[in-house]
Design a protein around this motif. Structure first.
Motif, PDB file in Angstrom:
ATOM      1  N   VAL A  21      -5.788  -7.381  -3.601  1.00  0.00           N
ATOM      2  CA  VAL A  21      -6.956  -6.503  -3.661  1.00  0.00           C
ATOM      3  C   VAL A  21      -6.518  -5.040  -3.704  1.00  0.00           C
ATOM      4  O   VAL A  21      -7.070  -4.228  -4.454  1.00  0.00           O
ATOM      5  CB  VAL A  21      -7.875  -6.772  -2.448  1.00  0.00           C
ATOM      6  CG1 VAL A  21      -9.022  -5.773  -2.402  1.00  0.00           C
ATOM      7  CG2 VAL A  21      -8.411  -8.199  -2.497  1.00  0.00           C
ATOM      8  N   VAL A  22      -5.504  -4.700  -2.906  1.00  0.00           N
ATOM      9  CA  VAL A  22      -4.995  -3.329  -2.901  1.00  0.00           C
ATOM     10  C   VAL A  22      -4.387  -2.982  -4.261  1.00  0.00           C
ATOM     11  O   VAL A  22      -4.625  -1.898  -4.810  1.00  0.00           O
ATOM     12  CB  VAL A  22      -3.962  -3.146  -1.774  1.00  0.00           C
ATOM     13  CG1 VAL A  22      -3.322  -1.764  -1.846  1.00  0.00           C
ATOM     14  CG2 VAL A  22      -4.606  -3.350  -0.414  1.00  0.00           C
ATOM     15  N   ASP A  60       0.831  -1.210   0.000  1.00  0.00           N
ATOM     16  CA  ASP A  60       0.000   0.000   0.000  1.00  0.00           C
ATOM     17  C   ASP A  60       0.864   1.257   0.000  1.00  0.00           C
ATOM     18  O   ASP A  60       0.575   2.225  -0.719  1.00  0.00           O
ATOM     19  CB  ASP A  60      -0.910  -0.034   1.229  1.00  0.00           C
ATOM     20  CG  ASP A  60      -1.611   1.288   1.476  1.00  0.00           C
ATOM     21  OD1 ASP A  60      -2.470   1.669   0.657  1.00  0.00           O
ATOM     22  OD2 ASP A  60      -1.289   1.951   2.494  1.00  0.00           O
ATOM     23  N   LEU A 100      -7.021   0.146   5.861  1.00  0.00           N
ATOM     24  CA  LEU A 100      -7.090  -0.856   4.798  1.00  0.00           C
ATOM     25  C   LEU A 100      -8.285  -1.782   4.994  1.00  0.00           C
ATOM     26  O   LEU A 100      -8.927  -2.190   4.018  1.00  0.00           O
ATOM     27  CB  LEU A 100      -5.788  -1.670   4.757  1.00  0.00           C
ATOM     28  CG  LEU A 100      -4.535  -0.913   4.308  1.00  0.00           C
ATOM     29  CD1 LEU A 100      -3.304  -1.808   4.407  1.00  0.00           C
ATOM     30  CD2 LEU A 100      -4.690  -0.391   2.877  1.00  0.00           C
ATOM     31  N   ARG A 119     -15.069 -11.487   3.828  1.00  0.00           N
ATOM     32  CA  ARG A 119     -14.072 -10.428   3.926  1.00  0.00           C
ATOM     33  C   ARG A 119     -14.596  -9.207   4.651  1.00  0.00           C
ATOM     34  O   ARG A 119     -13.889  -8.220   4.794  1.00  0.00           O
ATOM     35  CB  ARG A 119     -13.603 -10.018   2.523  1.00  0.00           C
ATOM     36  CG  ARG A 119     -12.979 -11.164   1.728  1.00  0.00           C
ATOM     37  CD  ARG A 119     -12.168 -10.604   0.568  1.00  0.00           C
ATOM     38  NE  ARG A 119     -12.942  -9.694  -0.264  1.00  0.00           N
ATOM     39  CZ  ARG A 119     -13.684 -10.081  -1.282  1.00  0.00           C
ATOM     40  NH1 ARG A 119     -13.777 -11.347  -1.577  1.00  0.00           N
ATOM     41  NH2 ARG A 119     -14.350  -9.191  -2.002  1.00  0.00           N
ATOM     42  N   GLN A 130      -5.130  -4.299  -7.153  1.00  0.00           N
ATOM     43  CA  GLN A 130      -6.231  -4.175  -8.112  1.00  0.00           C
ATOM     44  C   GLN A 130      -6.899  -2.808  -7.988  1.00  0.00           C
ATOM     45  O   GLN A 130      -7.249  -2.181  -8.995  1.00  0.00           O
ATOM     46  CB  GLN A 130      -7.233  -5.287  -7.885  1.00  0.00           C
ATOM     47  CG  GLN A 130      -8.392  -5.298  -8.887  1.00  0.00           C
ATOM     48  CD  GLN A 130      -9.379  -6.416  -8.608  1.00  0.00           C
ATOM     49  OE1 GLN A 130      -9.529  -6.871  -7.477  1.00  0.00           O
ATOM     50  NE2 GLN A 130     -10.067  -6.879  -9.650  1.00  0.00           N
ATOM     51  N   ALA A 131      -7.066  -2.328  -6.763  1.00  0.00           N
ATOM     52  CA  ALA A 131      -7.702  -1.026  -6.555  1.00  0.00           C
ATOM     53  C   ALA A 131      -6.876   0.109  -7.149  1.00  0.00           C
ATOM     54  O   ALA A 131      -7.423   1.145  -7.538  1.00  0.00           O
ATOM     55  CB  ALA A 131      -7.917  -0.786  -5.061  1.00  0.00           C
ATOM     56  N   HIS A 132      -5.570  -0.100  -7.237  1.00  0.00           N
ATOM     57  CA  HIS A 132      -4.687   0.916  -7.823  1.00  0.00           C
ATOM     58  C   HIS A 132      -4.464   0.685  -9.316  1.00  0.00           C
ATOM     59  O   HIS A 132      -3.714   1.444  -9.952  1.00  0.00           O
ATOM     60  CB  HIS A 132      -3.341   0.929  -7.101  1.00  0.00           C
ATOM     61  CG  HIS A 132      -3.376   1.625  -5.763  1.00  0.00           C
ATOM     62  ND1 HIS A 132      -3.011   2.944  -5.605  1.00  0.00           N
ATOM     63  CD2 HIS A 132      -3.744   1.177  -4.539  1.00  0.00           C
ATOM     64  CE1 HIS A 132      -3.138   3.283  -4.331  1.00  0.00           C
ATOM     65  NE2 HIS A 132      -3.587   2.236  -3.654  1.00  0.00           N
ATOM     66  N   GLU A 174     -11.297   0.066   3.849  1.00  0.00           N
ATOM     67  CA  GLU A 174     -11.308   0.286   2.398  1.00  0.00           C
ATOM     68  C   GLU A 174     -11.525  -1.004   1.617  1.00  0.00           C
ATOM     69  O   GLU A 174     -12.191  -0.998   0.570  1.00  0.00           O
ATOM     70  CB  GLU A 174      -9.987   0.931   1.963  1.00  0.00           C
ATOM     71  CG  GLU A 174      -9.771   2.344   2.496  1.00  0.00           C
ATOM     72  CD  GLU A 174      -8.332   2.819   2.281  1.00  0.00           C
ATOM     73  OE1 GLU A 174      -7.621   2.193   1.464  1.00  0.00           O
ATOM     74  OE2 GLU A 174      -7.921   3.794   2.938  1.00  0.00           O
ATOM     75  N   HIS A 175     -10.944  -2.104   2.102  1.00  0.00           N
ATOM     76  CA  HIS A 175     -10.904  -3.318   1.284  1.00  0.00           C
ATOM     77  C   HIS A 175     -11.485  -4.550   1.972  1.00  0.00           C
ATOM     78  O   HIS A 175     -11.567  -5.619   1.345  1.00  0.00           O
ATOM     79  CB  HIS A 175      -9.454  -3.627   0.889  1.00  0.00           C
ATOM     80  CG  HIS A 175      -8.758  -2.500   0.200  1.00  0.00           C
ATOM     81  ND1 HIS A 175      -9.068  -2.108  -1.087  1.00  0.00           N
ATOM     82  CD2 HIS A 175      -7.789  -1.648   0.632  1.00  0.00           C
ATOM     83  CE1 HIS A 175      -8.299  -1.081  -1.428  1.00  0.00           C
ATOM     84  NE2 HIS A 175      -7.524  -0.781  -0.407  1.00  0.00           N
ATOM     85  N   LEU A 199      -4.875  -9.795   0.694  1.00  0.00           N
ATOM     86  CA  LEU A 199      -5.125  -8.362   0.760  1.00  0.00           C
ATOM     87  C   LEU A 199      -4.252  -7.580  -0.214  1.00  0.00           C
ATOM     88  O   LEU A 199      -4.734  -6.648  -0.870  1.00  0.00           O
ATOM     89  CB  LEU A 199      -4.911  -7.850   2.190  1.00  0.00           C
ATOM     90  CG  LEU A 199      -5.046  -6.340   2.408  1.00  0.00           C
ATOM     91  CD1 LEU A 199      -6.390  -5.820   1.930  1.00  0.00           C
ATOM     92  CD2 LEU A 199      -4.821  -6.004   3.884  1.00  0.00           C
TER      93      LEU A 199
END
Length: 487
Positions: free
Chosen positions: A343-344, A320, A422, A465, A346-348, A425-426, A340
């Protein structure tokens, strides 16, 4: 042939007087059980090389085994077209590490390679860095990392600075098996002992890669630190100083290398009690964050607010942090690590990959268009600067953790606060580790066979999750999407 006869033949070919006497004493005593343990078979190439207990005989780490390993490595490199190339050798502070490094240097020099040996006991990341930095065809690090005190090991890096992968390991193993008696392997003593400049170049490269000047308040951070009786302290202090951070407050009982590891039952930061002295020091000095490196400093553990973070928590925090810094490329972790980070990433909008277990695979993730920029494994291994070290590196990870903690401190927050962010957010990702130590290696292969025949299934349901999922209340549950027991 009886085991006693095999032992006598091995002793006749053993070039080390002490090891030879050790075997002959067992023969004289008629200790068949111990001889059978030592002659059950040779050490095999596992993750990047050999590792085993310090003892005479083919099933231990000793001068004869190291001599034959170096000869086999040299033969394989020659057959692979690297004859006469450079090889750099490093060693940690474990018992006989310097001896095994010099034995390897003598064997590989006689085999025609340009051998360079690091000047003193240094962290594994410095050796990995040196392979590419010096343009070598291979590197050897004599270390057993975080293994028990009576172990040692022999880790091999190829010319790209990464650990070797199949089929190279099996090919080298076959080359070792083809080597004759250790006493007959040629030796030469005209290798080069390097100076301190390689370590200095490593320090400069790590600091340049992580750009500490982007954190103006970094000098205010208070860090508690332990080298866990290993070799990381001086190099870590040099990195922190070059980055403009205050010198870490070290656990005095664990700051100097000591192969007996007297203050820990097991020199692994993951083990219960291993970071107790560090946690107590952090409380006494009011540290913002506490960092433990393992004995060869290629892994690190983090304590914040009196709680030791898991490898997956630190792995996600560092990913992150790099992503928020704008570091784009491929992010990777092994399949035994948590989800995790993916997923982080992918979000970026950046690619991520899941690899087989081990940094030898993690470092081979990525592509020409999206090279690897970060990799981690839940067992406290992180690569925050793969352009510098193509392996896990506890020292550069320690600097990254400190810079992240300094950023958060400037706004009155901590690593734990960012973990909460985090989760909001995720979603909340919770992982755990089960560690089982065995002497009978067949137990491992049998357990893996059972897991492969009836694998646990991952749950991708949103409820699993959710931050509101009552994960503290129970360790196992029924997965809503498949009805399969998951954990």
């Amino acid at each position: 042939m009886s085991v006693a006869e095999a032992a006598r033949l091995w002793a006749e070919a053993d070039p080390h007087e002490g090891d030879r006497a050790e075997i002959l004493a067992l023969v004289s005593a008629g200790d068949t059980a111990e001889l059978e343990r030592r002659f059950a078979g040779p050490l095999t190439f596992g993750t990047a090389g050999l590792r085993g207990p310090l003892r005479a005989g083919p099933a231990g780490m000793n001068a004869a085994v190291v001599t034959r390993a170096a000869a086999g490595l040299g033969a394989w490199l020659t057959a692979s077209g690297s004859a006469g190339g450079g090889i750099v050798i490093g060693f940690d502070a474990r018992r006989r590490s310097d001896e095994f490094a010099h034995v390897s240097a003598a064997v590989l020099t006689a085999a025609g390679f340009a051998v360079q040996v690091l000047p003193t006991a240094l962290p594994t990341p410095v050796l990995s860095f040196a392979v590419r930095h010096l343009g070598c065809v291979a590197g050897v690090m004599v270390t057993a990392s975080h293994n028990p005190p009576d172990d040692n090991g022999y880790k091999v890096y190829l010319g790209d600075g990464a650990q070797l992968v199949p089929p190279a390991d099996r090919e080298i193993e076959a080359a070792i098996a083809a080597v004759g008696p250790a006493r007959e392997v040629p030796l030469a003593d005209d290798w080069l002992t390097l100076g301190d400049d390689v370590e200095a170049d490593y320090v400069a490269a790590v600091v340049a890669a992580l750009e500490p000047a982007r954190v103006p308040s970094r000098g205010d951070l208070v860090v508690a630190y332990t080298a866990m009786h290993g070799v990381g302290a001086e190099t870590t202090r040099a990195v922190f100083a070059a980055a403009g951070l205050a010198e870490p407050v070290s656990v005095p009982e664990q700051d100097r290398p000591d192969p007996a590891f007297p203050t820990v039952a097991f020199p692994n930061p993951e083990e219960p009690g291993a970071v107790d002295l560090l946690t107590a020091l952090a409380a006494r000095v009011g540290a913002d964050v506490a960092i433990a490196e393992d004995p060869d400093a290629d892994r690190c553990s983090v304590v914040c607010g009196g709680r030791q973070l898991t490898g997956d928590e630190v792995g996600a925090l560092l990913a992150d942090w790099l992503l928020r810094r704008g570091v784009r490329g491929t992010y990777a972790s092994s399949l035994v690590s948590g989800s995790l980070m993916h997923v982080v990433a992918q979000a970026h909008g950046v690619p991520s990959e899941e690899t087989p277990t081990g940094f030898k695979w993690i470092m081979r993730a990525g592509s020409a268009s999206a090279p690897l920029v970060y990799g981690y494994e839940e067992a406290l291994g992180y690569s925050v600067a793969p352009s510098v070290v193509r392996d896990k590196d506890g020292i550069s990870a320690a600097l990254a953790v400190a810079l992240l903690a300094a950023e958060l401190k400037a706004s009155g927050r901590t690593l734990l606060d960012r973990l909460d962010d985090l989760a909001r957010e995720h979603g909340l990702f919770v992982t755990g580790q089960l560690s089982v130590r065995v002497e009978d290696l067949t137990l491992i292969s049998d357990a893996m066979a059972r897991l492969r025949s009836a694998p646990r299934l991952r749950c991708s349901a949103a409820a699993w999750r959710s931050p509101t999922w009552p994960w503290r209340a129970r360790r196992w549950t029924r997965c809503a999407c498949s009805g399969t027991a998951s954990g």
